[in-house]
Design an enzyme around this catalytic site. Structure first.
Site, short mmCIF file in Angstrom:
data_model
loop_
_atom_site.label_atom_id
_atom_site.label_comp_id
_atom_site.label_asym_id
_atom_site.label_seq_id
_atom_site.Cartn_x
_atom_site.Cartn_y
_atom_site.Cartn_z
N LYS A 116 0.81 -1.23 0.00
CA LYS A 116 0.00 0.00 0.00
C LYS A 116 0.83 1.27 0.00
O LYS A 116 2.03 1.27 0.26
CB LYS A 116 -1.00 -0.04 1.15
CG LYS A 116 -2.15 -0.99 0.79
CD LYS A 116 -3.35 -0.83 1.63
CE LYS A 116 -4.47 -1.72 1.05
NZ LYS A 116 -5.46 -2.08 2.06
N ARG B 72 -4.07 -9.89 4.84
CA ARG B 72 -4.48 -9.96 3.42
C ARG B 72 -3.30 -9.49 2.57
O ARG B 72 -2.88 -8.34 2.69
CB ARG B 72 -5.70 -9.06 3.24
CG ARG B 72 -6.27 -9.03 1.84
CD ARG B 72 -7.45 -8.06 1.77
NE ARG B 72 -8.03 -8.03 0.45
CZ ARG B 72 -7.60 -7.27 -0.54
NH1 ARG B 72 -6.56 -6.48 -0.36
NH2 ARG B 72 -8.19 -7.30 -1.72
N1 HH2 Z 1 -7.63 -3.45 0.69
C1 HH2 Z 1 -7.97 -3.47 -0.63
C2 HH2 Z 1 -9.11 -4.16 -1.07
N2 HH2 Z 1 -9.87 -4.86 -0.20
N3 HH2 Z 1 -10.31 -5.60 2.00
C3 HH2 Z 1 -9.99 -5.62 3.30
N4 HH2 Z 1 -10.75 -6.31 4.18
N5 HH2 Z 1 -8.90 -4.93 3.80
C4 HH2 Z 1 -8.09 -4.21 2.97
O1 HH2 Z 1 -7.12 -3.59 3.48
C5 HH2 Z 1 -8.40 -4.16 1.58
C6 HH2 Z 1 -9.54 -4.89 1.12
C7 HH2 Z 1 -7.13 -2.73 -1.61
O2 HH2 Z 1 -6.10 -3.53 -2.12
P1 HH2 Z 1 -6.15 -4.34 -3.50
O3 HH2 Z 1 -7.26 -5.33 -3.54
O4 HH2 Z 1 -4.81 -4.91 -3.76
O5 HH2 Z 1 -6.37 -3.22 -4.61
P2 HH2 Z 1 -7.64 -2.72 -5.43
O6 HH2 Z 1 -8.64 -2.21 -4.47
O7 HH2 Z 1 -7.06 -1.64 -6.32
O8 HH2 Z 1 -8.20 -3.88 -6.21
#
Ligand code: HH2
Length: 283
Positions: free
Chosen positions: A222, A256
């Protein structure tokens, strides 16, 4: 690497590793990689081999500024992946990262075990779908939408306010019929938070314990890691592992991550240091 025997989620000793599979073209770090059905299925199966305890399938990016995905498109990206994994005998719990009730309902019917909601149960239909299925629910803290979340990062006391807002989300979910024992909470690293606010939450994870629920934290790759180190998004693994270790030392149950084998090792070593004991032989 040997396949793990697959302890049931939150029933073994933990910590549990949630591997991220974003079937999206625009996620901030793995966008495009798992958009095709076969790639998403192969990604989930690879993560199972690498030591994940569950996988989190996403069909909509939630990064700041991301475009909203119509429900039909999100259904098209997620449901066939769940169906295909279940048809192939995938042995891990499947989480679906969605805030839409219709997507949650369809994914649960297709064999998902958990709904991961970055809007903390904003959609009553999502809460009804989870309540009716007996699935687990992750309530993640955020404010606003991807379009305006950066401007909503205004708190007098970020830790107290996140705890209070998650407590309200728990009450809303339970009032909608979600069983108290099925709820997991997440402070939402990077969602309507500055670097300093993310650090305050990571320092005070003990305060979230007052909610009496298992904790999930998602620090992987992040922006706060980039802000602290100058590393671009594809070079944030070391910073991610430091955050994973800090979370495990603080007693977080689920982390995660995008990089499963590395996080598995970091989490297991941190847990052994925390507990003063070797991890179970399956690891
Ligand atoms: N962060 C993201 C998405 N979903 N869910 C939970 N529970 N906690 C988190 O910190 C979280 C989440 C963002 O990361 P990522 O899925 O890699 O990216 P994007 O939202 O661009 O798909």
């Amino acid at each position: 690497m040997a396949a793990r025997t697959g302890a049931r989620l939150l029933e073994g000793p933990g910590p549990f590793i949630m591997g991220i599979v974003n079937a999206t073209p625009d996620s901030f770090s793995d966008g495009g990689r798992y958009l095709a059905l076969a790639d998403a299925v192969a990604g989930a199966e690879r993560m199972a081999e690498e030591g994940a305890d569950l996988v989190d399938l996403g069909g909509e990016s939630t990064r700041p500024g991301a475009a909203e995905v119509p429900v039909d498109e999100e259904l098209r990206r997620i449901v066939p992946v769940v169906e295909r994994l279940r048809a192939r005998g995938f042995r891990l719990p499947i989480s679906v990262d969605t805030s839409k009730g219709e997507v949650a309902r369809a994914a649960l019917a297709a064999g998902a075990d958990l709904v991961n909601d970055v809007r903390a149960g904003d959609d009553p239909e999502l809460l009804a779908a989870v309540a009716g299925s007996g699935a687990r629910l992750v309530l993640m803290h955020s404010r606003g939408t991807p379009a305006d979340m950066d401007s909503r990062a205004v708190y007098e006391d970020v830790v107290a306010e996140v705890v209070a807002e998650l407590r309200a989300a728990i009450e809303r979910a339970e009032a909608a019929g979600v069983a108290p024992g099925r709820i997991v909470v997440d402070p939402g690293i990077g969602f309507a938070k500055t670097t300093a606010q993310n650090l305050a939450l990571l320092q005070r994870l003990d305060a979230l314990r007052a909610l009496g629920r298992p904790l999930l934290v998602g620090p992987s790759r992040k922006r706060f890691i980039g802000a602290l180190t100058g590393a671009p998004v594809d070079e944030r693994l070391p910073g991610t592992l430091a955050a994973v270790a800090a979370c495990v030392l603080a007693g977080v149950e689920i982390v995660r991550v995008h990089d499963v084998p590395e996080a598995r090792q970091a989490a297991d070593v941190a847990a052994a240091i925390r507990d003063g004991a070797a991890p179970p032989p399956a690891r």
